[in-house]
Design an enzyme around this catalytic site. Structure first.
Site, PDB file in Angstrom:
ATOM      1  N   CYS A  72      -0.631   0.662   7.003  1.00 45.43           N
ATOM      2  CA  CYS A  72      -1.071   1.122   5.841  1.00 45.43           C
ATOM      3  C   CYS A  72      -2.709   1.561   5.594  1.00 45.43           C
ATOM      4  O   CYS A  72      -2.896   2.159   5.194  1.00 45.43           O
ATOM      5  CB  CYS A  72      -0.913  -0.423   5.186  1.00 45.43           C
ATOM      6  SG  CYS A  72       0.750  -0.627   4.630  1.00 45.43           S
ATOM      7  N   GLU A  75       1.008  -1.077   0.102  1.00 41.77           N
ATOM      8  CA  GLU A  75      -0.557  -0.164  -0.142  1.00 41.77           C
ATOM      9  C   GLU A  75       0.753   0.746  -0.124  1.00 41.77           C
ATOM     10  O   GLU A  75       0.156   2.496  -0.772  1.00 41.77           O
ATOM     11  CB  GLU A  75      -0.841  -0.126   1.278  1.00 41.77           C
ATOM     12  CG  GLU A  75      -1.684  -1.288   1.064  1.00 41.77           C
ATOM     13  CD  GLU A  75      -1.565  -2.060   2.233  1.00 41.77           C
ATOM     14  OE1 GLU A  75      -2.270  -3.440   2.564  1.00 41.77           O
ATOM     15  OE2 GLU A  75      -0.055  -2.455   1.648  1.00 41.77           O
TER      16      GLU A  75
END
Length: 344
Positions: free
Chosen positions: A98, A66
């Site tokens: 994330c 991510e």
């Protein structure tokens, strides 16, 4: 499903959703064997039908997929959809969660393949997103994601690495022309496949008999992937390797104890994917203990005759394959590869 992990399903899955998740899954497979104890995750960020960010877990496990995709997307992430093969992390480690990074970037919707069974996450990533008003959907591409991340999932859920057994058999079920005689069974295409499999594994294991008979290197020798050779181990009651052997020069470690003890020890080191390359007794031991998750069997057309070394040390192949189901088959030159997966 964990109560914290409930996700919204406000819209039906579309063909575009499936296409973008497939891209994320393919990116995640690039990281097989390179992410240490972390999962090999893929992520794509899509806005107005166009890809604006893409990433996969980097070597050693960081940065996460991510993070990579958000860095590529920049300001275009605001209002976009993120397709992630595993629930975004929710815990603070060497980097922040994330899930929080996706919120901060203004992502409007997150589609994940599977939830993370790690107790530090286990629905917490989806909860962070949902509380921030991000639409969350989970389950798209789940079967493939579980297969791709089986190493991580097995280590978290079973306290051992995923075990991938590779064997090359002659047409009459032999692995060598005679005891102690090094014998080339498969052709060049099959050998390249084996080297790729090594590159996708964290560690590789053989028995001392294989060391004495073949003096293997157990490295990846594919051009451009030489740096992805797995960490070598030898299963034996003996104290040390022959000093002049290739594996001794590579710093291979000798492991002792029961197979379960050995696997638990490797799990504690953060090893997700363990490739087992033999020999016959080691392969039989893993199979009879029910500790093989994938069996990559290469069948070659040559016949070695009655003096040849039995592939599974007296265990019939039919019996060995009973707990498995075939999931893939392909020709590799003149050889035939069949990949079997342990039935649930």
């Amino acid at each position: 499903m964990n109560s914290r992990a409930r996700t919204t399903t406000a819209r039906p899955v579309t063909t575009d959703d499936a296409r973008w998740m497939d891209v994320a899954l393919r990116l995640g497979r690039r990281a097989l064997g390179t992410t240490a104890e972390n999962p090999n995750v893929g992520c794509v960020i899509v806005k107005d039908g166009r890809l604006v960010g893409a990433g996969w877990t980097q070597p050693g496990g960081r940065p996460h997929a991510e993070t990579e995709a958000l860095a590529m997307a920049g300001d275009k992430a605001r209002g976009a959809t993120a397709y992630v093969t595993l629930e975004p992390c929710a815990h603070h480690g060497k980097t922040g969660p994330c899930a929080e990074a996706l919120v901060a970037a203004g992502i409007a919707r997150v589609v994940t393949a599977i939830e993370d069974p790690d107790l530090r996450v286990s629905g917490g990533g989806h909860a962070i997103l949902s509380r921030a008003g991000v639409a969350c959907e989970s389950g798209l591409g789940a079967e493939q994601a579980r297969r791709d991340m089986a190493g991580f999932l097995t280590r978290i859920q079973k306290n051992r690495p995923q075990v991938i057994l590779k064997m090359a058999f002659s047409a009459d079920g032999k692995i060598a022309a005679a005891a102690g005689k090094r014998t080339a069974i498969s052709g060049a295409e099959a050998r390249s496949y084996v080297h790729l499999l090594r590159a996708q594994s964290n560690a590789i294991l053989v028995g001392m008999g294989t060391v004495m008979a073949d003096d293997p290197e157990l490295t990846c020798r594919l051009p451009g992937l030489e740096g992805r050779s797995p960490q070598p181990f030898v299963l034996s009651r003996q104290a040390s390797l022959p000093p002049a052997s290739h594996l001794a020069r590579r710093g291979a470690e000798v492991l002792r104890g029961s197979l379960r003890q050995v696997l638990e020890g490797l799990s504690l080191r953060g090893i997700n994917r363990l490739m087992v390359e033999g020999g016959a007794r080691v392969a039989r031991s893993f199979l009879e203990a029910g500790l093989v998750d994938e069996f990559h069997l290469i069948r070659a057309p040559l016949t070695l005759g009655p003096d040849g070394v039995d592939g599974l040390d007296g265990l019939s192949l039919d019996q060995a394959l009973q707990p498995f189901q075939p999931i893939r088959q392909e020709k590799l030159g003149s050889d035939l590869l069949t990949v079997y997966e342990a039935r649930p």
